[in-house]
Structures are given as C-alpha cells and as structure tokens.
Scaffold this motif. Structure first.
Motif, PDB file in Angstrom:
ATOM      1  N   THR A  82       0.769  -1.181  -0.205  1.00  0.00           N
ATOM      2  CA  THR A  82      -0.156   0.103  -0.140  1.00  0.00           C
ATOM      3  C   THR A  82       1.036   1.126   0.035  1.00  0.00           C
ATOM      4  OG1 THR A  82      -1.626  -1.077   1.154  1.00  0.00           O
ATOM      5  CG2 THR A  82      -1.954   1.179   1.273  1.00  0.00           C
ATOM      6  N   LYS A  83       1.981   1.315   0.715  1.00  0.00           N
ATOM      7  CA  LYS A  83       2.830   2.235   0.726  1.00  0.00           C
ATOM      8  C   LYS A  83       3.718   2.596  -0.601  1.00  0.00           C
ATOM      9  CE  LYS A  83       4.321   1.243   5.507  1.00  0.00           C
ATOM     10  NZ  LYS A  83       5.718   1.068   6.391  1.00  0.00           N
ATOM     11  N   LEU A  84       4.046   1.452  -1.248  1.00  0.00           N
ATOM     12  CA  LEU A  84       5.018   1.596  -2.429  1.00  0.00           C
ATOM     13  C   LEU A  84       4.403   1.508  -3.842  1.00  0.00           C
ATOM     14  CD1 LEU A  84       7.643  -1.060  -0.840  1.00  0.00           C
ATOM     15  CD2 LEU A  84       8.051   1.603  -0.831  1.00  0.00           C
ATOM     16  N   ALA A  85       3.070   0.851  -4.048  1.00  0.00           N
ATOM     17  CA  ALA A  85       2.565   0.945  -5.290  1.00  0.00           C
ATOM     18  C   ALA A  85       1.618   2.250  -5.697  1.00  0.00           C
ATOM     19  CB  ALA A  85       1.429  -0.184  -5.024  1.00  0.00           C
ATOM     20  N   PRO A  86       2.043   2.275  -7.179  1.00  0.00           N
ATOM     21  CA  PRO A  86       1.401   3.462  -7.537  1.00  0.00           C
ATOM     22  C   PRO A  86      -0.044   3.636  -7.369  1.00  0.00           C
ATOM     23  CG  PRO A  86       2.832   2.418  -9.220  1.00  0.00           C
ATOM     24  CD  PRO A  86       2.553   1.383  -8.018  1.00  0.00           C
ATOM     25  N   PRO A  87      -0.911   4.658  -7.389  1.00  0.00           N
ATOM     26  CA  PRO A  87      -2.232   5.031  -7.125  1.00  0.00           C
ATOM     27  C   PRO A  87      -3.161   3.967  -7.878  1.00  0.00           C
ATOM     28  CG  PRO A  87      -1.083   6.923  -6.865  1.00  0.00           C
ATOM     29  CD  PRO A  87      -0.167   6.030  -7.350  1.00  0.00           C
ATOM     30  N   THR A  88      -2.589   3.773  -9.156  1.00  0.00           N
ATOM     31  CA  THR A  88      -3.398   3.204 -10.293  1.00  0.00           C
ATOM     32  C   THR A  88      -3.133   1.554 -10.107  1.00  0.00           C
ATOM     33  OG1 THR A  88      -1.284   3.651 -12.031  1.00  0.00           O
ATOM     34  CG2 THR A  88      -3.201   5.093 -11.881  1.00  0.00           C
ATOM     35  N   THR A  89      -2.376   1.118  -9.454  1.00  0.00           N
ATOM     36  CA  THR A  89      -2.532  -0.326  -8.916  1.00  0.00           C
ATOM     37  C   THR A  89      -3.560  -0.968  -8.695  1.00  0.00           C
ATOM     38  OG1 THR A  89       0.223  -0.129  -8.584  1.00  0.00           O
ATOM     39  CG2 THR A  89      -1.099  -2.160  -7.791  1.00  0.00           C
ATOM     40  N   ASP A  90      -4.193  -2.010  -9.184  1.00  0.00           N
ATOM     41  CA  ASP A  90      -5.292  -2.559  -8.883  1.00  0.00           C
ATOM     42  C   ASP A  90      -5.076  -3.734  -7.879  1.00  0.00           C
ATOM     43  OD1 ASP A  90      -7.594  -3.766  -8.467  1.00  0.00           O
ATOM     44  OD2 ASP A  90      -7.796  -4.907 -10.540  1.00  0.00           O
ATOM     45  N   ILE A  91      -5.138  -3.097  -6.426  1.00  0.00           N
ATOM     46  CA  ILE A  91      -4.732  -4.152  -5.532  1.00  0.00           C
ATOM     47  C   ILE A  91      -6.132  -5.023  -5.120  1.00  0.00           C
ATOM     48  CG2 ILE A  91      -4.016  -4.347  -2.892  1.00  0.00           C
ATOM     49  CD1 ILE A  91      -2.210  -1.799  -3.398  1.00  0.00           C
ATOM     50  N   LYS A  92      -6.062  -6.175  -5.149  1.00  0.00           N
ATOM     51  CA  LYS A  92      -6.815  -6.967  -4.693  1.00  0.00           C
ATOM     52  C   LYS A  92      -6.830  -7.972  -3.469  1.00  0.00           C
ATOM     53  CE  LYS A  92      -8.776  -7.646  -9.443  1.00  0.00           C
ATOM     54  NZ  LYS A  92     -10.054  -6.850  -9.284  1.00  0.00           N
ATOM     55  N   ARG A  93      -7.386  -7.546  -2.266  1.00  0.00           N
ATOM     56  CA  ARG A  93      -7.251  -8.188  -1.204  1.00  0.00           C
ATOM     57  C   ARG A  93      -8.228  -9.397  -0.749  1.00  0.00           C
ATOM     58  NH1 ARG A  93      -6.513  -2.522  -0.677  1.00  0.00           N
ATOM     59  NH2 ARG A  93      -4.437  -2.065   0.166  1.00  0.00           N
ATOM     60  N   PHE A  94      -7.441 -10.441  -0.437  1.00  0.00           N
ATOM     61  CA  PHE A  94      -8.140 -11.651   0.159  1.00  0.00           C
ATOM     62  C   PHE A  94      -7.947 -12.004   1.589  1.00  0.00           C
ATOM     63  CE2 PHE A  94      -7.022 -11.590  -4.145  1.00  0.00           C
ATOM     64  CZ  PHE A  94      -8.237 -12.090  -4.970  1.00  0.00           C
ATOM     65  N   GLU A  95      -8.696 -12.748   2.160  1.00  0.00           N
ATOM     66  CA  GLU A  95      -9.071 -12.997   3.396  1.00  0.00           C
ATOM     67  C   GLU A  95      -7.777 -13.977   3.756  1.00  0.00           C
ATOM     68  OE1 GLU A  95     -10.925 -11.056   5.149  1.00  0.00           O
ATOM     69  OE2 GLU A  95     -11.267 -10.163   3.317  1.00  0.00           O
ATOM     70  N   ASP A  96      -7.308 -14.701   3.181  1.00  0.00           N
ATOM     71  CA  ASP A  96      -5.957 -15.510   3.983  1.00  0.00           C
ATOM     72  C   ASP A  96      -5.161 -15.964   2.732  1.00  0.00           C
ATOM     73  OD1 ASP A  96      -7.371 -17.647   2.262  1.00  0.00           O
ATOM     74  OD2 ASP A  96      -8.456 -18.203   4.046  1.00  0.00           O
ATOM     75  N   ASN A  97      -4.076 -16.457   2.920  1.00  0.00           N
ATOM     76  CA  ASN A  97      -2.903 -16.751   2.012  1.00  0.00           C
ATOM     77  C   ASN A  97      -3.644 -18.010   0.921  1.00  0.00           C
ATOM     78  OD1 ASN A  97      -1.058 -15.183   2.929  1.00  0.00           O
ATOM     79  ND2 ASN A  97      -0.201 -16.755   4.520  1.00  0.00           N
ATOM     80  N   ASN A  98      -4.379 -18.726   1.427  1.00  0.00           N
ATOM     81  CA  ASN A  98      -5.010 -19.474   0.472  1.00  0.00           C
ATOM     82  C   ASN A  98      -5.613 -18.947  -0.462  1.00  0.00           C
ATOM     83  OD1 ASN A  98      -3.795 -21.847   1.510  1.00  0.00           O
ATOM     84  ND2 ASN A  98      -5.507 -22.331   2.868  1.00  0.00           N
ATOM     85  N   GLY A  99      -6.534 -18.058  -0.293  1.00  0.00           N
ATOM     86  CA  GLY A  99      -7.511 -17.157  -1.268  1.00  0.00           C
ATOM     87  C   GLY A  99      -6.307 -16.432  -2.404  1.00  0.00           C
ATOM     88  N   THR A 100      -5.362 -15.937  -1.790  1.00  0.00           N
ATOM     89  CA  THR A 100      -4.422 -15.030  -2.369  1.00  0.00           C
ATOM     90  C   THR A 100      -3.757 -15.786  -3.344  1.00  0.00           C
ATOM     91  OG1 THR A 100      -4.201 -13.680  -0.527  1.00  0.00           O
ATOM     92  CG2 THR A 100      -2.614 -13.404  -2.241  1.00  0.00           C
ATOM     93  N   VAL A 101      -3.058 -16.742  -3.089  1.00  0.00           N
ATOM     94  CA  VAL A 101      -2.634 -17.735  -3.914  1.00  0.00           C
ATOM     95  C   VAL A 101      -3.357 -18.406  -5.008  1.00  0.00           C
ATOM     96  CG1 VAL A 101      -1.507 -20.243  -4.023  1.00  0.00           C
ATOM     97  CG2 VAL A 101      -0.772 -18.593  -2.265  1.00  0.00           C
ATOM     98  N   SER A 102      -4.820 -18.761  -4.763  1.00  0.00           N
ATOM     99  CA  SER A 102      -5.555 -19.282  -5.618  1.00  0.00           C
ATOM    100  C   SER A 102      -5.876 -18.311  -6.744  1.00  0.00           C
ATOM    101  CB  SER A 102      -6.849 -19.798  -4.819  1.00  0.00           C
ATOM    102  OG  SER A 102      -6.721 -20.715  -3.909  1.00  0.00           O
ATOM    103  N   ALA A 103      -6.054 -17.068  -6.386  1.00  0.00           N
ATOM    104  CA  ALA A 103      -6.240 -15.883  -7.132  1.00  0.00           C
ATOM    105  C   ALA A 103      -5.228 -15.826  -8.222  1.00  0.00           C
ATOM    106  CB  ALA A 103      -6.747 -14.807  -6.458  1.00  0.00           C
ATOM    107  N   PHE A 104      -4.051 -16.039  -7.838  1.00  0.00           N
ATOM    108  CA  PHE A 104      -2.889 -15.820  -8.602  1.00  0.00           C
ATOM    109  C   PHE A 104      -2.747 -17.164  -9.483  1.00  0.00           C
ATOM    110  CE2 PHE A 104       1.586 -16.550  -9.630  1.00  0.00           C
ATOM    111  CZ  PHE A 104       2.120 -15.431 -10.316  1.00  0.00           C
ATOM    112  N   VAL A 105      -2.943 -18.177  -8.995  1.00  0.00           N
ATOM    113  CA  VAL A 105      -2.569 -19.447  -9.654  1.00  0.00           C
ATOM    114  C   VAL A 105      -3.966 -19.570 -10.848  1.00  0.00           C
ATOM    115  CG1 VAL A 105      -2.924 -21.966  -9.857  1.00  0.00           C
ATOM    116  CG2 VAL A 105      -1.411 -20.638  -7.827  1.00  0.00           C
ATOM    117  N   SER A 106      -4.873 -19.001 -10.534  1.00  0.00           N
ATOM    118  CA  SER A 106      -6.093 -19.175 -11.336  1.00  0.00           C
ATOM    119  C   SER A 106      -6.336 -17.943 -12.650  1.00  0.00           C
ATOM    120  CB  SER A 106      -7.581 -19.094 -10.856  1.00  0.00           C
ATOM    121  OG  SER A 106      -7.438 -17.863  -9.957  1.00  0.00           O
TER     122      SER A 106
END
Length: 264
Positions: A159-183
């Motif tokens: 949040t500190k380092l990414a440009p304002p136009t970065t589309d940051i998608k937040r997930f509730e746990d690591n499994n959700g984050t990993v699944s989003a990337f893998v898929s």
C-alpha cells in the motif's frame, strides 16, 4: 555466631563452585561435537522452501542445506532433528539440538533465553509474477492487478509503495491470495518467501519468479546460552560462505533471489 559465619562462607563457596561447574558444562558443545564428529541441528519440515519433506521422504530446503554446509565445514556428520515453531527453542535449551536452523528471527525475548549467530539467509515479503511480466520497479505495477492477503505485512508495505493506479485485490487468507494468482484472477502476487516458495514448487508451469522486495527480515541460527565457542565457530563458517558466494547460491536456489546484504 562463628559457626553460622563458617556455614555462610561454605555455602557461598559451594554456590560459586556450582556456578563455575555449570559454566564449564555450558561451554562443552563445540568440544563434544568435534569429539563425536557429529552435530545435531534442528530444522523445519513443514515450512517450504526453508524446510520440508520431499517426494523421497527426506528433508530438504534452504535451512536443511545450511545445516549440511555447516556440518561439512566442521568436518562432522549431521543429525537433522525435525522441529516445529513451538519446540525449536526448547530443543536447544534441553540439548536435544546443538543448533537451531529454522527461520529464527532475532528479538529481545529470544535473546533473553538463547544466543544467535550472524544472519545466514533472508526472510522477506516480496512481489512475485511470471517471468514474462517485466517488473523492474514498483512504478511498473501501475495498471496491473496484484493479489495480497488483507492486513498482512505485505499488504501494508504494498500500500505504501505501489502507484495509485495499481489494482490491489485483497483476500482474506493466504490460500485465497494464492488461488487468485494461480487461477489468473490477478497478474501479480505480494506475499512472504515461504508462501511464494510453496506456490512455485507446486505450480512450476506458471514460471513464477521473485520481482520486487517489500520487506526484509533475516534469519539467524540459534545457539544455547553460553556456548560462545560454538557460536564463534559457526559465525566463521557463515562469514566464509558469505564471502565465497555460497549463501547467495543457496538463497537463489530456494528463494529465487540472492541472500544480499545480511547483518553481522
């Protein structure tokens, strides 16, 4: 009165003798290792890529390789002792292990009960993506989708380092984050080294690699309190391996990036 005074003096001498004996005992680890030509090193087996059980049912990972390197430099055999986060320090205190190489960070609470060597590897949060996606700086995240676990250290740093136009998608746990990337729901993932290492090991077809550092937290080797001779010897091994580039090779193999600058 004289009898009480003599008793006091005798008890003081006895206590001093016990303390001296305890100190002598506490300083025998290196001698014991060199005499037996064997060193017991506690390692993780549930925390890839630092330590896990491979398909051959043998421990492997960065911490395992580091344990083997230290034993080789000392000219001894290594007995790998599997530990968890909960029992790794007690194993050191009760002499079930001579060293603990298990992603140990240094903090005041731990320093009160054990000693530490110099750092041997990085433990970090970073940005990872496919090799085909060029990311040379945080500015390159502009317009790209990045998956991150809500509230985690990597979320705060991103949040500190990414440009304002970065589309940051937040997930509730690591499994959700990993699944989003893998898929393919997100192009980029911001996570810790262990999660990323596991992701890359399980999904080699994605061609995921380390891109940008978010936060560095180095690992240290744990040594029992008072074992200064062993700690000094292990420090010599680590610093020599660092100078020879062996730590960088090890980190590159398991973490996808060199060890870099580590605190001494």
């Amino acid at each position: 009165m004289i009898t009480n005074k003599r008793a006091f003096i005798a008890s003081t001498i006895a206590l001093a003798s016990l303390a001296t004996t305890g100190l002598a005992t506490a300083q025998t680890a290196l001698d014991d290792v060199m005499k037996s030509k064997s060193i017991k090193i506690a390692i993780p087996t549930d925390f890839p890529p630092y330590g896990f059980v491979g398909t051959d049912l043998q421990p492997q990972g960065l911490d395992v390789d580091m344990a083997k390197l230290i034993a080789a430099k000392l000219g001894t055999k290594v007995e790998l002792v599997p530990v968890t986060s909960a029992n790794r320090i007690p194993y050191l205190q009760t002499r079930k292990a001579d060293l603990v190489i298990s992603t140990l960070g240094k903090n005041p609470e731990r320093l009160a009960v054990i000693d530490f060597t110099v750092a041997y590897s990085p433990f970090f949060q970073a940005v990872f993506a496919a090799k085909s996606l060029p990311l040379a700086s945080f500015a390159d995240l502009a317009g790209k989708s990045v998956g991150v676990t809500r509230g985690a250290i990597e979320d705060q740093e991103l949040t500190k380092l990414a440009p304002p136009t970065t589309d940051i998608k937040r997930f509730e746990d690591n499994n959700g984050t990993v699944s989003a990337f893998v898929s393919g729901q997100v192009q980029v993932i911001a996570t810790g080294a262990s999660v990323a290492g596991n992701l890359m090991a399980r999904n080699p077809q994605l061609g995921t690699e380390y891109k940008l550092l978010l936060k560095d937290s180095p690992n240290f080797i744990g040594v029992a309190k008072g074992e200064d001779a062993l700690r000094t010897k292990v420090n010599e091994v680590i610093l020599a391996a660092k100078k020879a580039g062996e730590l960088d090779v090890m980190a590159k193999k398991w973490l996808g990036r060199p060890a870099g600058t580590l605190p001494e």
